[in-house]
Scaffold this active site. Structure first.
Site, PDB file in Angstrom:
ATOM      1  N   HIS A   1       0.857  -1.182   0.000  1.00 24.29           N
ATOM      2  CA  HIS A   1       0.000   0.000   0.000  1.00 24.29           C
ATOM      3  C   HIS A   1       0.897   1.237   0.000  1.00 24.29           C
ATOM      4  CE1 HIS A   1      -2.891   2.952   1.651  1.00 24.29           C
ATOM      5  NE2 HIS A   1      -3.854   2.120   1.307  1.00 24.29           N
TER       6      HIS A   1
ATOM      7  N   ASP B   1       2.776  -4.434   8.048  1.00 27.97           N
ATOM      8  CA  ASP B   1       1.487  -3.753   7.905  1.00 27.97           C
ATOM      9  C   ASP B   1       0.395  -4.811   8.047  1.00 27.97           C
ATOM     10  OD1 ASP B   1      -0.899  -2.695   6.964  1.00 27.97           O
ATOM     11  OD2 ASP B   1      -0.097  -2.043   5.039  1.00 27.97           O
TER      12      ASP B   1
ATOM     13  N   GLN C   1      -4.883  -5.506   6.940  1.00 26.70           N
ATOM     14  CA  GLN C   1      -5.824  -6.434   6.309  1.00 26.70           C
ATOM     15  C   GLN C   1      -5.784  -7.823   6.940  1.00 26.70           C
ATOM     16  OE1 GLN C   1      -7.996  -5.360   4.216  1.00 26.70           O
ATOM     17  NE2 GLN C   1      -7.109  -3.369   3.742  1.00 26.70           N
TER      18      GLN C   1
ATOM     19  N   LYS D   1     -10.846  -0.860  10.278  1.00 23.19           N
ATOM     20  CA  LYS D   1     -10.956  -2.041   9.414  1.00 23.19           C
ATOM     21  C   LYS D   1     -11.356  -3.292  10.198  1.00 23.19           C
ATOM     22  CE  LYS D   1      -7.520  -0.229   6.165  1.00 23.19           C
ATOM     23  NZ  LYS D   1      -8.397   0.088   5.018  1.00 23.19           N
TER      24      LYS D   1
ATOM     25  N   CYS E   1      -4.633   2.485  -3.844  1.00 20.42           N
ATOM     26  CA  CYS E   1      -3.379   2.933  -3.233  1.00 20.42           C
ATOM     27  C   CYS E   1      -2.266   1.918  -3.467  1.00 20.42           C
ATOM     28  CB  CYS E   1      -3.551   3.194  -1.734  1.00 20.42           C
ATOM     29  SG  CYS E   1      -4.667   4.554  -1.361  1.00 20.42           S
TER      30      CYS E   1
END
Length: 408
Positions: free
Chosen positions: A122, A199, A202, A225, A365
């Site tokens: 991202h 990261d 997700q 999220k 992104c």
């Protein structure tokens, strides 16, 4: 554990909405998730009954707010398997966390050092490192992907070397849905004494994550999220790193002693939380964690896998539809990006919106990845546990109708 998925849907007020006279089908969960009633109520309860600033007051309201705020931190630490709650720093979100790290690690990076990223990152996990590399005259190196959209581990191993200072990569791709082998990649990076940053935006909402088992140095994710409110995120860091690093922001509550020409920092975690924190956000995030744990992360993972396979098998039967990402569905999250021949993703998303269906269209992104895929944009469906097979059927039917309309 709750497994009555239809009953769970009633906890989400927005799912009762109609869009263009059609029942809302929300499948843009990689962008943000909807909020259940207990999260909304927890935030309202704070503002209605004990709204006050934390730490700074001796009065009752401040004490209550401080207690609940710190309990929220402890809940996050338990949820991700942190060793202690002082390793949990509240931020505004994943982007904010990664920007903090790019500033905090600045003193660790020297000219000629290398920062290793992947082509599935991202933008929030690319641009901060670009800026750091420019400031320090370091070099950005990118790991290639395989044809099916996985990290090329051979290329990863080849590009790791003694000059590699930082390795930063996503746990789950927000475009391809690829679930990366974090532990293996971390162990290889640590052999080169590199700092590992992941990261997890997700990943954390969809399956159990244990940062100690993964042995990462830093792990970032966002509350919005995973059913929580916007504007709250988490930066996990190993205590040895958080103790040694300098903070990235300065002001109230993060200091121990202020003199005319210099100051000293407060203990963890306050050292990295300058100013008034997002108290209601932390409370909402804790309520979201309670909600997820009441369902059970394994139950969520299993249900989403079943729903994703159901969706995938229907999508591959649509002529002219190209899917990007792993064919191995066991290495895939509930995110799927695709293009339908002859229809721009924005037109497709607009057509679906007319039927009350919310999906994503664009580069998500991830412009570097779009270039690798040789496309300008994709359509993206991202599932969560409040989606159903009946909704999938409606989406498939609408895709078929849209295809027929554009080919007429």
């Amino acid at each position: 554990m709750i497994t009555n998925w239809e009953k769970i849907r009633t906890d989400f007020p927005i799912l009762k909405r109609e869009i263009n006279d059609q029942s809302l089908i929300y499948m843009d969960n990689a962008a943000t998730t909807q909020k259940p009633r207990p999260v909304i109520d927890a935030i309202c309860d704070f503002y209605e009954n004990y709204n006050a600033n934390v730490y700074r007051g001796v009065h009752t309201l401040s004490g209550e707010a401080t207690t609940v705020y710190e309990n929220s931190r402890e809940k996050v630490a338990d949820f991700i398997g942190a060793k202690e709650k002082e390793e949990v720093i509240f931020t505004k979100g994943t982007t904010n966390s990664l920007n903090y790290l790019a500033q905090m690690l600045s003193l660790e990076v020297k000219a000629g050092d290398e920062i290793l990223l992947t082509y599935m990152e991202h933008h929030s996990n690319i641009i901060p490192w670009q800026q750091l590399a420019k400031r320090k005259k370091a070099k950005l190196i990118y790991v290639e992907l395989t044809d099916e959209g996985k990290i090329d581990l051979s290329d990863y191993k080849n590009k790791l070397n003694k000059r590699t200072k930082i390795v930063s990569f996503t746990h789950v791709s927000n475009i391809l849905g690829t679930i990366n082998p974090v532990l293996e990649m971390t162990e290889l990076a640590h052999e080169m004494n590199a700092i590992v940053i992941v990261d997890g935006a997700q990943a954390v909402p969809h399956f159990k994550v244990n940062v100690q088992e993964l042995n990462v140095d830093f792990y970032a994710f966002s509350g919005h999220k995973m059913l929580g409110p916007t504007g709250i995120g988490v930066l996990y860091g190993k205590k040895k790193w958080l103790t040694s690093l300098e903070p990235a922001e300065f002001g109230g509550e993060m200091i121990e002693l202020v003199k005319e020409q210099e100051s000293t920092w407060a203990n963890l975690p306050n050292k990295f939380e300058a100013g008034t924190p997002n108290i209601s956000g932390a409370i909402g995030l804790a309520a979201a964690i309670d909600y997820l744990e009441n369902i059970g992360m394994d139950n969520i993972k299993n249900y989403e896998e079943e729903l994703f396979i159901y969706l995938y098998e229907k999508l591959i039967n649509i002529n002219g539809l190209e899917i990007y990402g792993p064919d191995d569905l066991t290495a895939h999250s509930g995110v799927i990006s695709f293009n339908l021949e002859g229809i721009h993703p924005h037109d497709l998303a607009t057509a679906l919106d007319l039927e009350g269906i919310a999906i994503r269209a664009g580069h998500h992104c991830g412009q570097l990845l779009m270039h690798k895929l040789n496309v300008v944009a994709t359509s993206r469906i991202s599932l969560y546990f409040y989606n159903t097979k009946e909704e999938v059927d409606q989406v498939i039917q609408t895709l078929e109708q849209t295809k027929e309309f554009f080919s007429a």
